[in-house]
Design an enzyme around this catalytic site. Structure first.
Site, PDB file in Angstrom:
ATOM      1  N   ARG A 212       0.338  -1.332   0.163  1.00  0.00           N
ATOM      2  CA  ARG A 212      -0.365  -0.172   0.062  1.00  0.00           C
ATOM      3  C   ARG A 212       0.952   1.314   0.157  1.00  0.00           C
ATOM      4  O   ARG A 212       0.514   2.697  -0.850  1.00  0.00           O
ATOM      5  CB  ARG A 212      -0.440  -0.156   0.887  1.00  0.00           C
ATOM      6  CG  ARG A 212      -1.938  -1.311   1.237  1.00  0.00           C
ATOM      7  CD  ARG A 212      -2.849  -0.948   2.678  1.00  0.00           C
ATOM      8  NE  ARG A 212      -3.761  -2.026   2.519  1.00  0.00           N
ATOM      9  CZ  ARG A 212      -4.103  -3.078   4.049  1.00  0.00           C
ATOM     10  NH1 ARG A 212      -3.579  -2.611   4.493  1.00  0.00           N
ATOM     11  NH2 ARG A 212      -4.958  -3.928   3.817  1.00  0.00           N
ATOM     12  N   PHE A 228     -11.606  -4.905  -5.125  1.00  0.00           N
ATOM     13  CA  PHE A 228     -11.733  -5.743  -4.427  1.00  0.00           C
ATOM     14  C   PHE A 228     -10.992  -5.067  -2.543  1.00  0.00           C
ATOM     15  O   PHE A 228     -10.105  -6.601  -2.142  1.00  0.00           O
ATOM     16  CB  PHE A 228     -10.620  -7.251  -4.593  1.00  0.00           C
ATOM     17  CG  PHE A 228     -10.851  -7.939  -5.846  1.00  0.00           C
ATOM     18  CD1 PHE A 228     -11.591  -9.281  -5.773  1.00  0.00           C
ATOM     19  CD2 PHE A 228      -9.784  -7.911  -7.282  1.00  0.00           C
ATOM     20  CE1 PHE A 228     -11.977  -9.752  -6.684  1.00  0.00           C
ATOM     21  CE2 PHE A 228     -10.745  -8.667  -8.470  1.00  0.00           C
ATOM     22  CZ  PHE A 228     -11.399  -9.456  -7.704  1.00  0.00           C
ATOM     23  N   ASP A 250     -15.830  -3.418  -4.675  1.00  0.00           N
ATOM     24  CA  ASP A 250     -16.000  -5.019  -3.891  1.00  0.00           C
ATOM     25  C   ASP A 250     -17.968  -5.417  -3.628  1.00  0.00           C
ATOM     26  O   ASP A 250     -18.946  -4.711  -3.735  1.00  0.00           O
ATOM     27  CB  ASP A 250     -15.698  -4.844  -2.311  1.00  0.00           C
ATOM     28  CG  ASP A 250     -15.530  -5.945  -1.632  1.00  0.00           C
ATOM     29  OD1 ASP A 250     -13.386  -6.730  -1.588  1.00  0.00           O
ATOM     30  OD2 ASP A 250     -15.910  -7.077  -1.130  1.00  0.00           O
ATOM     31  N   SER A 251     -17.639  -6.302  -3.717  1.00  0.00           N
ATOM     32  CA  SER A 251     -18.717  -7.258  -4.724  1.00  0.00           C
ATOM     33  C   SER A 251     -19.832  -7.329  -2.435  1.00  0.00           C
ATOM     34  O   SER A 251     -20.916  -7.834  -2.997  1.00  0.00           O
ATOM     35  CB  SER A 251     -18.860  -8.695  -4.603  1.00  0.00           C
ATOM     36  OG  SER A 251     -17.803  -9.403  -3.782  1.00  0.00           O
ATOM     37  N   ALA A 277     -20.720  -1.354  -4.712  1.00  0.00           N
ATOM     38  CA  ALA A 277     -20.335  -3.179  -4.774  1.00  0.00           C
ATOM     39  C   ALA A 277     -21.577  -3.748  -5.749  1.00  0.00           C
ATOM     40  O   ALA A 277     -22.450  -3.808  -5.912  1.00  0.00           O
ATOM     41  CB  ALA A 277     -22.077  -3.589  -3.323  1.00  0.00           C
ATOM     42  N   ASP A 297      -6.420  -6.731  -6.152  1.00  0.00           N
ATOM     43  CA  ASP A 297      -6.176  -7.722  -4.896  1.00  0.00           C
ATOM     44  C   ASP A 297      -7.724  -8.967  -4.281  1.00  0.00           C
ATOM     45  O   ASP A 297      -7.944  -8.754  -3.322  1.00  0.00           O
ATOM     46  CB  ASP A 297      -5.579  -7.257  -3.828  1.00  0.00           C
ATOM     47  CG  ASP A 297      -5.089  -7.949  -2.467  1.00  0.00           C
ATOM     48  OD1 ASP A 297      -4.944  -8.752  -2.812  1.00  0.00           O
ATOM     49  OD2 ASP A 297      -5.304  -7.225  -1.575  1.00  0.00           O
ATOM     50  N   CYS A 337      -3.169 -13.993  -3.608  1.00  0.00           N
ATOM     51  CA  CYS A 337      -2.317 -14.857  -2.173  1.00  0.00           C
ATOM     52  C   CYS A 337      -2.494 -16.559  -1.807  1.00  0.00           C
ATOM     53  O   CYS A 337      -3.156 -16.729  -0.500  1.00  0.00           O
ATOM     54  CB  CYS A 337      -3.635 -13.476  -0.996  1.00  0.00           C
ATOM     55  SG  CYS A 337      -4.559 -13.904  -1.485  1.00  0.00           S
TER      56      CYS A 337
HETATM   57  N1  SAH Z   1      -7.323  -5.656  -0.951  1.00  0.00           N
HETATM   58  C1  SAH Z   1      -7.850  -5.909   0.641  1.00  0.00           C
HETATM   59  C2  SAH Z   1      -8.253  -7.417   0.536  1.00  0.00           C
HETATM   60  C3  SAH Z   1      -8.920  -7.717  -0.260  1.00  0.00           C
HETATM   61  S1  SAH Z   1      -9.969  -9.654  -0.029  1.00  0.00           S
HETATM   62  C4  SAH Z   1      -7.335  -5.099   1.546  1.00  0.00           C
HETATM   63  O1  SAH Z   1      -6.112  -4.568   1.037  1.00  0.00           O
HETATM   64  O2  SAH Z   1      -7.741  -5.192   2.570  1.00  0.00           O
HETATM   65  C5  SAH Z   1     -10.345  -9.846  -0.994  1.00  0.00           C
HETATM   66  C6  SAH Z   1     -11.803  -8.955  -1.230  1.00  0.00           C
HETATM   67  O3  SAH Z   1     -12.867  -9.643  -2.797  1.00  0.00           O
HETATM   68  C7  SAH Z   1     -13.314  -9.082  -0.475  1.00  0.00           C
HETATM   69  O4  SAH Z   1     -13.248  -8.036   0.093  1.00  0.00           O
HETATM   70  C8  SAH Z   1     -14.580 -10.303  -1.056  1.00  0.00           C
HETATM   71  O5  SAH Z   1     -15.472  -9.438  -0.431  1.00  0.00           O
HETATM   72  C9  SAH Z   1     -13.950  -9.678  -2.201  1.00  0.00           C
HETATM   73  N2  SAH Z   1     -14.701 -10.348  -3.703  1.00  0.00           N
HETATM   74  C10 SAH Z   1     -15.388 -11.704  -3.655  1.00  0.00           C
HETATM   75  N3  SAH Z   1     -15.413 -12.219  -4.584  1.00  0.00           N
HETATM   76  C11 SAH Z   1     -15.549 -10.800  -5.408  1.00  0.00           C
HETATM   77  C12 SAH Z   1     -15.589 -10.345  -6.391  1.00  0.00           C
HETATM   78  N4  SAH Z   1     -16.139 -11.563  -7.718  1.00  0.00           N
HETATM   79  N5  SAH Z   1     -15.669  -9.056  -7.108  1.00  0.00           N
HETATM   80  C13 SAH Z   1     -15.938  -7.887  -6.174  1.00  0.00           C
HETATM   81  N6  SAH Z   1     -15.184  -8.409  -5.184  1.00  0.00           N
HETATM   82  C14 SAH Z   1     -14.987  -9.839  -4.872  1.00  0.00           C
END
Ligand code: SAH
Length: 393
Positions: A212, A228, A250-251, A277, A297, A337
């Site tokens: 970050r 994400f 984020d979803s 969302a 991510d 990850c």
């Molecule tokens: N980048 C974040 C961590 C991401 S964790 C950080 O720095 O803290 C992964 C995230 O992806 C979760 O919040 C989850 O809700 C979201 N996610 C999972 N599948 C998804 C999709 N198909 N579209 C959008 N978001 C999604």
């Protein structure tokens, strides 16, 4: 006295190289009937001592705590936690100056398989992934408070979903030392609400801290998409870095709410930020080419080896969408990850995506997990987070 577990002839090789797991198939004979979570001694077929660790039913039968023949008592936990804390102080994350968010214990990386402890200000969130660590939770929690000399006052135990289901421990999440409603922690001078009650993992992804910071350096004047976003970590850094605009996606609508709250906490009323969302693939398909800094991510696409091929396809599909839309001269931060996806696997998946888009792409940085998520040199499987920063012509 601990019960003895005897290995089959020749099965001590990996343990002699300090690998911390004993697989059930390597075991010849067990003295008595150890309970799950009990401490056992591991011996060669010839009866020579090799290690002491936690017993569990499953493919990993023993998780090694020490390669010396010693008692796993209060003093042991204190010493091991002290080593972990001293290391975090040495690398500057636990100094208290502008940062009180860090990982204090990273499982095998700290020689403590099955245990994760993240510190958020005065509260530590502790997660047990093995029955043995569950059994030791009170001693561990006491040691966390003890070694941090008052910096940590509360320990929240959050293992409802991480303990083996079959062990049927009926564990509920909750404070095991102290208690606090103050949920704001500071990472590199930025404030974040940490939802340790309901959030994913321990409530925050501490492992992206350094990445970050790097993004902050590239954010100035750019239109940023944080895909994400979860708690909005990358978004808040981008805003401090002087981004022209930041869109977080984020979803999960809860994640979007968290992101909004964290942006508001640091940049109240700042109109540069908007959050949506929406599903990532849908959003990327529908968006125009306005973004010149994109963060991808996603959650782990592969949790097991069997899912590897599908996961790689998923990374390719996702990255191809970003390559096809990112503005010329744009920068892409892309991550995986998944532990089972190697650095080379990931690079190939992203390479394939780049080739599909036909864009000219250069690798600027190769990223990984930060120093407070160390990799035990004898347990290379512990390397899980990988990322690429790419310049897209
Ligand atoms: N980048 C974040 C961590 C991401 S964790 C950080 O720095 O803290 C992964 C995230 O992806 C979760 O919040 C989850 O809700 C979201 N996610 C999972 N599948 C998804 C999709 N198909 N579209 C959008 N978001 C999604």
């Amino acid at each position: 006295m601990y019960k003895n577990v005897y290995l089959k002839r020749g099965k001590e090789e990996s343990l002699k190289r300090f690998h911390p797991w004993v697989f059930s198939g390597a075991i010849q004979q067990i003295e008595g009937e150890p309970e799950e979570g009990e401490v056992v001694r591991v011996l060669t077929a010839e009866g020579d001592f090799i290690a002491v660790g936690h017993w569990q039913i499953g493919s990993i039968a023993v998780r090694v705590l020490d390669f010396e023949d010693r008692d796993i008592d209060e003093d042991y936990w204190k010493r091991r936690l002290q080593v972990a804390y001293d290391m975090r102080r040495a690398i500057g994350v636990a100094s208290g100056k502008g940062n009180d968010t860090y990982r204090l214990v990273h499982g095998e990386g700290d020689g403590l398989p099955g245990l994760v402890v993240d510190v958020y200000g005065k509260t530590a969130v502790m997660q047990a992934h093995s029955v043995g660590m569950h059994c030791a939770r009170h001693e561990v929690a006491g040691a966390v408070v003890g070694v941090t000399c008052g910096a940590v006052e509360n320990v929240y135990y959050k293992s409802e979903t991480t303990l083996p289901f079959k062990a049927d421990l009926g564990q509920e999440n909750g404070f095991i030392i102290g208690g606090s409603r103050d949920d704001v922690a500071v990472e590199n001078g930025l404030k974040f609400h940490i939802d340790w009650l309901k959030g994913q993992k321990t409530g925050f992804f501490v492992d992206q801290r350094d990445n970050r910071s790097l993004l902050e350096r590239y954010a100035k004047g750019r239109t940023v998409l944080n895909m994400f976003c979860y708690t909005g970590g990358f978004s808040v850094y981008a805003m401090r870095g002087g981004a022209a605009s930041v869109h977080s996606v984020d979803s999960s609508s809860k994640a979007v709410d968290l992101t909004r709250a964290n942006v508001e906490l640091n940049f109240p009323g700042d109109a540069r930020h908007e959050a949506y969302a929406e599903d990532a693939f849908k959003f990327l398909d529908a968006m125009d080419s306005r973004y010149d800094l994109i963060v991808l991510d996603p959650p782990a696409f592969a949790k097991h080896k069997d899912a590897l091929r599908q996961a790689l396809k998923g990374y390719t599909r996702l990255n191809a969408k970003a390559f096809s839309k990112i503005r010329p001269g744009g920068i892409l931060f892309t991550f995986s990850c998944s532990q089972v996806v190697s650095k080379d696997n990931f690079r190939t998946a992203v390479f394939t995506a780049a080739a599909q888009s036909g864009r000219k792409v250069r690798i600027l940085h190769q990223l990984h997990q930060p120093a407070d998520h160390p990799v035990n040199i004898y347990h290379p499987e512990g390397e899980y987070l990988k990322g690429l920063v790419l310049y897209v012509e």
